[in-house]
Design an enzyme around this catalytic site. Sequence first.
Site, PDB file in Angstrom:
ATOM      1  N   PHE A 129       0.868  -1.186   0.000  1.00 20.99           N
ATOM      2  CA  PHE A 129       0.000   0.000   0.000  1.00 20.99           C
ATOM      3  C   PHE A 129       0.897   1.227   0.000  1.00 20.99           C
ATOM      4  O   PHE A 129       1.711   1.416   0.887  1.00 20.99           O
ATOM      5  CB  PHE A 129      -0.930   0.032   1.223  1.00 20.99           C
ATOM      6  CG  PHE A 129      -1.928   1.156   1.119  1.00 20.99           C
ATOM      7  CD1 PHE A 129      -3.139   0.972   0.473  1.00 20.99           C
ATOM      8  CD2 PHE A 129      -1.642   2.418   1.624  1.00 20.99           C
ATOM      9  CE1 PHE A 129      -4.046   2.022   0.335  1.00 20.99           C
ATOM     10  CE2 PHE A 129      -2.539   3.468   1.492  1.00 20.99           C
ATOM     11  CZ  PHE A 129      -3.746   3.266   0.845  1.00 20.99           C
ATOM     12  N   ASP A 214       9.276   2.665   1.520  1.00 20.10           N
ATOM     13  CA  ASP A 214       8.130   3.425   2.000  1.00 20.10           C
ATOM     14  C   ASP A 214       8.045   3.234   3.514  1.00 20.10           C
ATOM     15  O   ASP A 214       7.605   2.190   3.997  1.00 20.10           O
ATOM     16  CB  ASP A 214       6.860   2.916   1.302  1.00 20.10           C
ATOM     17  CG  ASP A 214       5.615   3.656   1.768  1.00 20.10           C
ATOM     18  OD1 ASP A 214       5.648   4.266   2.845  1.00 20.10           O
ATOM     19  OD2 ASP A 214       4.594   3.594   1.051  1.00 20.10           O
ATOM     20  N   LYS A 243       2.760  10.300   7.995  1.00 18.52           N
ATOM     21  CA  LYS A 243       2.046   9.887   9.211  1.00 18.52           C
ATOM     22  C   LYS A 243       2.554  10.540  10.513  1.00 18.52           C
ATOM     23  O   LYS A 243       2.135  11.622  10.846  1.00 18.52           O
ATOM     24  CB  LYS A 243       2.021   8.376   9.318  1.00 18.52           C
ATOM     25  CG  LYS A 243       1.078   7.729   8.282  1.00 18.52           C
ATOM     26  CD  LYS A 243       0.702   6.333   8.673  1.00 18.52           C
ATOM     27  CE  LYS A 243      -0.102   5.593   7.623  1.00 18.52           C
ATOM     28  NZ  LYS A 243      -1.534   5.835   7.686  1.00 18.52           N
TER      29      LYS A 243
HETATM   30  C1  LIG Z   1       2.970   2.437   3.764  1.00 17.00           C
HETATM   31  C2  LIG Z   1       2.055   3.555   3.362  1.00 17.00           C
HETATM   32  N1  LIG Z   1       2.400   4.336   2.326  1.00 17.00           N
HETATM   33  C3  LIG Z   1       1.629   5.374   1.933  1.00 17.00           C
HETATM   34  C4  LIG Z   1       0.430   5.660   2.580  1.00 17.00           C
HETATM   35  C5  LIG Z   1      -0.409   6.806   2.139  1.00 17.00           C
HETATM   36  O1  LIG Z   1      -0.273   7.842   3.080  1.00 17.00           O
HETATM   37  P1  LIG Z   1      -1.347   9.021   3.205  1.00 17.00           P
HETATM   38  O2  LIG Z   1      -2.631   8.417   3.653  1.00 17.00           O
HETATM   39  O3  LIG Z   1      -0.730   9.960   4.201  1.00 17.00           O
HETATM   40  O4  LIG Z   1      -1.448   9.668   1.880  1.00 17.00           O
HETATM   41  C6  LIG Z   1       0.038   4.852   3.661  1.00 17.00           C
HETATM   42  C7  LIG Z   1      -1.238   5.117   4.361  1.00 17.00           C
HETATM   43  O5  LIG Z   1      -1.764   4.291   5.064  1.00 17.00           O
HETATM   44  C8  LIG Z   1       0.871   3.788   4.068  1.00 17.00           C
HETATM   45  O6  LIG Z   1       0.546   2.987   5.093  1.00 17.00           O
END
Ligand SMILES: Cc1ncc(COP(=O)(O)O)c(C=O)c1O
Length: 378
Positions: A129, A214, A243
Amino acid sequence: MNVMDKDAIYVIQIYTRQPVVIAEGKGAIVWDVDGKEYIDCVAGIAVNNVGHCHPKVVSAIKKQAERLIHTSNLYYTETQVELAEKIASLTNLDKVFLCNSGTEAAEAALKLARKASNEKDFIAADGSFHGRSMGALSVTSREKYRKAFEPLIPGVKFVPYDDAEAIEDAITPRTAAVILEPIQGEGGVRIPSDGYLRAVRDICDDSGTLLIFDEVQTGFGRTGRWFASMHWGVQPDIMIMAKAMGGGFPIGAMVAKESVAQKFQRGDHASTFGGSPLACAASLGAISALEKGLVERSAKLGKYFMKKLGELKHDYIKEVRGKGLMIGMELTIGGDAIVDKARERGVLLNCVSETVLRFVPPLVITKEQIDRVVEVLG
Ligand SMILES: Cc1ncc(COP(=O)(O)O)c(C=O)c1O
């Protein structure tokens, strides 16, 4: 009309919300509008690492809000360079692009990888994700999120997570980058085997492919290290984060090695709000709170929490796994009913990948609060 009824009328209904209206928070506790107290094991989805309304974050925001809230990136600000320097030093990387969310950071990383490599394709993992904008969604694996929005960007291959050989087989001369979560979050708190990230790093080095980590969910102490990839001592070429970075205030970043970062030139990418003085001040406040032992606390209390959860015996519990205070309990049944029951009894949880209860409480949670969560689950 109550809040939930009004929401149904005025807010676009894209969220599956739990029926609770949260009004206040402090540390690892939140209160709803009726004054009912909850131990928060969701923490705004791994955002409130320093706890709700941490005094350092609150005072940094208050102070900065009275001085300067926004200027745009047409000008320099002291807070932005101070934060960039801090992030570079925490990650051991060189240069930082500041934005407002994890998705934006992912988007920036994909663009930088294409520009720096002069190639187009990406490799991502099953269960990944990375966000829901067209680029980030293109490297997010779940059919459910993707289907209605196709065609997405072409040239993305998905390979099984925790399988370095599959990455080696998938890389071609047209691969710009491999993008991975060092521990998968939404995919169900999946922790790779010890040699995985190192093997992927070596494969990327041998083939001249960029590696993007990520750390949006795993960053800022969540797993007991500043960033999860540090458990295995593996450095990416590009790292993304968001986050917990702002202690609850929206901010994200893409951080890169000098040789890669320098391929982004003026006009290649931008954000009006990215790195605003207010967001940077909040982030500096949150980082300074984390530096007071919270990362180590996450490692220690995470072990305690996992041990306690591991002692719960039930036919429905398949496995408890995690690192630091990022813990998943895999069930043999769907987890939603348990989330509802726990909430009724004062514990906020959520369920990812249908069957995995995810525990990502503020790192300031106490042992007593953990004991209570385990008691409720029991
Ligand atoms: C690993 C990861 N990358 C990217 C995102 C996307 O982040 P945002 O919701 O701040 O756009 C998330 C959101 O849950 C995530 O868990």
